[in-house]
Design a protein around this motif. Structure first.
Motif, PDB file in Angstrom:
ATOM      1  N   UNK A 257     -44.606 -22.056 -24.497  1.00 27.83           N
ATOM      2  CA  UNK A 257     -43.331 -21.362 -24.676  1.00 27.83           C
ATOM      3  C   UNK A 257     -43.565 -19.958 -25.241  1.00 27.83           C
ATOM      4  N   UNK A 258     -44.447 -19.876 -26.210  1.00 25.20           N
ATOM      5  CA  UNK A 258     -44.759 -18.572 -26.804  1.00 25.20           C
ATOM      6  C   UNK A 258     -45.352 -17.635 -25.751  1.00 25.20           C
ATOM      7  N   UNK A 259     -46.203 -18.170 -24.889  1.00 24.39           N
ATOM      8  CA  UNK A 259     -46.780 -17.350 -23.815  1.00 24.39           C
ATOM      9  C   UNK A 259     -45.689 -16.817 -22.890  1.00 24.39           C
ATOM     10  N   UNK A 260     -44.704 -17.653 -22.565  1.00 22.48           N
ATOM     11  CA  UNK A 260     -43.591 -17.227 -21.708  1.00 22.48           C
ATOM     12  C   UNK A 260     -42.846 -16.072 -22.362  1.00 22.48           C
ATOM     13  N   UNK A 261     -42.529 -16.221 -23.630  1.00 19.94           N
ATOM     14  CA  UNK A 261     -41.790 -15.184 -24.363  1.00 19.94           C
ATOM     15  C   UNK A 261     -42.603 -13.899 -24.475  1.00 19.94           C
ATOM     16  N   UNK A 262     -43.864 -14.038 -24.784  1.00 18.14           N
ATOM     17  CA  UNK A 262     -44.700 -12.839 -24.933  1.00 18.14           C
ATOM     18  C   UNK A 262     -44.842 -12.092 -23.612  1.00 18.14           C
ATOM     19  N   UNK A 263     -44.945 -12.810 -22.520  1.00 19.09           N
ATOM     20  CA  UNK A 263     -45.055 -12.166 -21.215  1.00 19.09           C
ATOM     21  C   UNK A 263     -43.757 -11.449 -20.853  1.00 19.09           C
ATOM     22  N   UNK A 264     -42.640 -12.101 -21.080  1.00 15.92           N
ATOM     23  CA  UNK A 264     -41.355 -11.508 -20.730  1.00 15.92           C
ATOM     24  C   UNK A 264     -41.054 -10.269 -21.569  1.00 15.92           C
ATOM     25  N   UNK A 265     -41.429 -10.306 -22.836  1.00 19.99           N
ATOM     26  CA  UNK A 265     -41.109  -9.192 -23.732  1.00 19.99           C
ATOM     27  C   UNK A 265     -42.275  -8.214 -23.937  1.00 19.99           C
ATOM     28  N   UNK A 266     -43.279  -8.291 -23.087  1.00 19.80           N
ATOM     29  CA  UNK A 266     -44.453  -7.437 -23.286  1.00 19.80           C
ATOM     30  C   UNK A 266     -44.134  -5.950 -23.176  1.00 19.80           C
ATOM     31  N   UNK A 267     -43.095  -5.598 -22.432  1.00 22.64           N
ATOM     32  CA  UNK A 267     -42.715  -4.191 -22.283  1.00 22.64           C
ATOM     33  C   UNK A 267     -41.464  -3.850 -23.084  1.00 22.64           C
ATOM     34  N   UNK A 268     -41.146  -4.679 -24.047  1.00 23.44           N
ATOM     35  CA  UNK A 268     -39.983  -4.441 -24.919  1.00 23.44           C
ATOM     36  C   UNK A 268     -40.499  -4.130 -26.318  1.00 23.44           C
ATOM     37  N   UNK A 269     -40.571  -2.850 -26.668  1.00 26.22           N
ATOM     38  CA  UNK A 269     -41.239  -2.457 -27.913  1.00 26.22           C
ATOM     39  C   UNK A 269     -40.560  -2.948 -29.185  1.00 26.22           C
ATOM     40  N   UNK A 270     -39.291  -3.329 -29.114  1.00 27.57           N
ATOM     41  CA  UNK A 270     -38.600  -3.739 -30.334  1.00 27.57           C
ATOM     42  C   UNK A 270     -38.421  -5.247 -30.462  1.00 27.57           C
ATOM     43  N   UNK A 271     -39.016  -6.012 -29.566  1.00 25.03           N
ATOM     44  CA  UNK A 271     -38.991  -7.467 -29.688  1.00 25.03           C
ATOM     45  C   UNK A 271     -40.406  -7.954 -29.990  1.00 25.03           C
ATOM     46  N   UNK A 272     -40.556  -8.642 -31.109  1.00 27.28           N
ATOM     47  CA  UNK A 272     -41.868  -9.132 -31.549  1.00 27.28           C
ATOM     48  C   UNK A 272     -41.841 -10.660 -31.596  1.00 27.28           C
ATOM     49  N   UNK A 273     -42.677 -11.274 -30.768  1.00 21.21           N
ATOM     50  CA  UNK A 273     -42.751 -12.736 -30.694  1.00 21.21           C
ATOM     51  C   UNK A 273     -43.881 -13.211 -31.597  1.00 21.21           C
ATOM     52  N   UNK A 274     -43.552 -14.092 -32.521  1.00 17.66           N
ATOM     53  CA  UNK A 274     -44.523 -14.561 -33.512  1.00 17.66           C
ATOM     54  C   UNK A 274     -45.484 -15.607 -32.932  1.00 17.66           C
ATOM     55  N   UNK A 275     -46.687 -15.680 -33.476  1.00 17.94           N
ATOM     56  CA  UNK A 275     -47.624 -16.730 -33.052  1.00 17.94           C
ATOM     57  C   UNK A 275     -47.178 -18.098 -33.560  1.00 17.94           C
ATOM     58  N   UNK A 276     -47.818 -19.132 -33.062  1.00 20.43           N
ATOM     59  CA  UNK A 276     -47.462 -20.505 -33.418  1.00 20.43           C
ATOM     60  C   UNK A 276     -47.516 -20.711 -34.935  1.00 20.43           C
ATOM     61  N   UNK A 277     -46.484 -21.375 -35.447  1.00 24.13           N
ATOM     62  CA  UNK A 277     -46.437 -21.691 -36.867  1.00 24.13           C
ATOM     63  C   UNK A 277     -45.982 -20.551 -37.751  1.00 24.13           C
ATOM     64  N   UNK A 278     -45.620 -19.432 -37.146  1.00 22.98           N
ATOM     65  CA  UNK A 278     -45.212 -18.249 -37.905  1.00 22.98           C
ATOM     66  C   UNK A 278     -43.753 -17.943 -37.568  1.00 22.98           C
ATOM     67  N   UNK A 279     -42.886 -17.959 -38.573  1.00 26.01           N
ATOM     68  CA  UNK A 279     -41.449 -17.767 -38.337  1.00 26.01           C
ATOM     69  C   UNK A 279     -40.937 -16.559 -39.117  1.00 26.01           C
ATOM     70  N   UNK A 280     -40.070 -15.773 -38.497  1.00 24.46           N
ATOM     71  CA  UNK A 280     -39.600 -14.540 -39.137  1.00 24.46           C
ATOM     72  C   UNK A 280     -38.536 -14.792 -40.197  1.00 24.46           C
ATOM     73  N   UNK A 281     -38.523 -13.898 -41.183  1.00 27.34           N
ATOM     74  CA  UNK A 281     -37.477 -13.866 -42.197  1.00 27.34           C
ATOM     75  C   UNK A 281     -36.669 -12.588 -42.010  1.00 27.34           C
TER      76      UNK A 281
END
Length: 344
Positions: A257-281
């Motif tokens: 799932x993370x790979x899907x998100x990272x691929x889709x947002x790879x050209x979106x400079x303001x979207x940062x997808x976290x690695x597994x086990x890492x959640x944003x605050x």
């Protein structure tokens, strides 16, 4: 390029001024209000010594004569009247209210309790969820800036919905916002004594952002059913956390799932997808135009949990509006927005 801001005394308008003040291309020509004509610094003391600009009354023809873009940071029900006047002038319009977001006027009337703009204007307005509508944004002169809750929620849901990895009939969204999301008008519910050391739910099943989220989800997938969307008020100034629960349609790992998100947002400079086990605050994006997303698959329940955080006043309002203005004028979408989030 000259820009004007209408509704410059609210939090959204104030944030627009702060961000545009240091923009390398956009120059703030004027700021406007329906209230008294006073120095802007009287509303925003943080501008002391930085500007002598004065709030002016609203004259669409005069504004269009001197500015290339007008930002409408006015309450819903006000922008609709102004848009009609500005469209005739040919100026670029970016509306931060909800008046142009819903394509169905009857839906707008139901959820916002105001009369909608005419269908012709609604059909011309482009929904400015930047990462998913760049081509249309580049061609329009009338843009509807998304709401803060929809921005966080839709950016979090989009890849899963687009890739058909979730059940479109079961989408549950638990969203929380800081007090600035309610605006700057006086309200008993926003008194320090009411919100400090407290957490409360509000507008249960009645929030006006529900149809906006559903409308976009159905554009991506016509099978999407009505969502469950709950909003809560946090005892903080700014920030949104949207925690989303969806049912997966097939066995898939968190890593995939993370790979899907990272691929889709790879050209979106303001979207940062976290690695597994890492959640944003919320503090991870405060004071910035970033949207951070964390993901986890619960193999036991077959559900995907999506955590999406933004600063409601920037990515959820003023920052996204400037990001869209950049695209509308052939500029790099990052221009004037590449600042690091505050920490702590």
């Amino acid at each position: 390029m000259n820009v004007s801001i209408i509704g410059a005394t609210g939090y959204g308008g104030g944030e627009l001024f702060r961000l545009l003040y240091q923009h390398p291309v956009f120059n703030i020509h004027s700021v406007h209000t329906t209230r008294d004509e006073i120095p802007l610094v009287e509303e925003f003391p943080n501008l002391n010594g930085l500007t002598d600009i004065t709030l002016k009354n609203i004259d669409p023809e005069d504004i269009a004569k001197h500015s290339d873009i007008v930002f409408l940071a006015t309450p819903s029900g006000v922008s609709s009247k102004l848009v009609s006047a500005f469209v005739e002038t040919g100026i670029q319009i970016i509306d931060l209210s909800g008046d142009l977001r819903l394509t169905d006027g009857d839906e707008y009337r139901k959820w916002y309790k105001h009369e909608p703009v005419n269908d012709d204007l609604l059909s011309k307005a482009v929904y400015g969820l930047t990462e998913w509508n760049r081509s249309k944004i580049k061609e329009t002169r009338l843009l509807s800036n998304p709401g803060c809750f929809p921005t966080a929620t839709l950016l979090g849901l989009a890849p899963a919905v687009q890739e058909n990895i979730i059940d479109p009939n079961i989408i549950i969204i638990d969203a929380k916002s800081g007090a600035s999301g309610a605006g700057r008008s006086a309200s008993k519910n926003l008194l320090f004594s009411e919100i400090n050391e407290n957490l409360k739910i509000y507008k249960v099943n009645q929030h006006q952002h529900i149809p906006e989220i559903e409308q976009q989800l159905k554009e991506w997938n016509h099978s999407v059913a009505p969502i469950s969307f709950s909003t809560h008020l946090l005892p903080i100034t700014r920030g949104i956390m949207s925690t989303i629960y969806v049912k997966l349609t097939k066995a898939i790992s968190t890593e995939n799932v993370i790979e899907i998100y990272q691929e889709i947002y790879k050209d979106s400079p303001f979207v940062r997808v976290r690695p597994k086990g890492n959640f944003p605050a919320i503090n991870d994006v405060s004071g910035s135009n970033y949207c951070d997303i964390g993901l986890d698959v619960d193999e036991r329940t077959g559900r995907l949990t999506i955590v999406s955080v933004i600063d409601n006043l920037i990515k959820g309002a003023a920052g996204q509006a400037i990001q869209n203005a950049n695209l509308m004028n052939g500029l790099d979408e990052r221009m004037g927005l590449e600042f690091i989030p505050l920490f702590p």
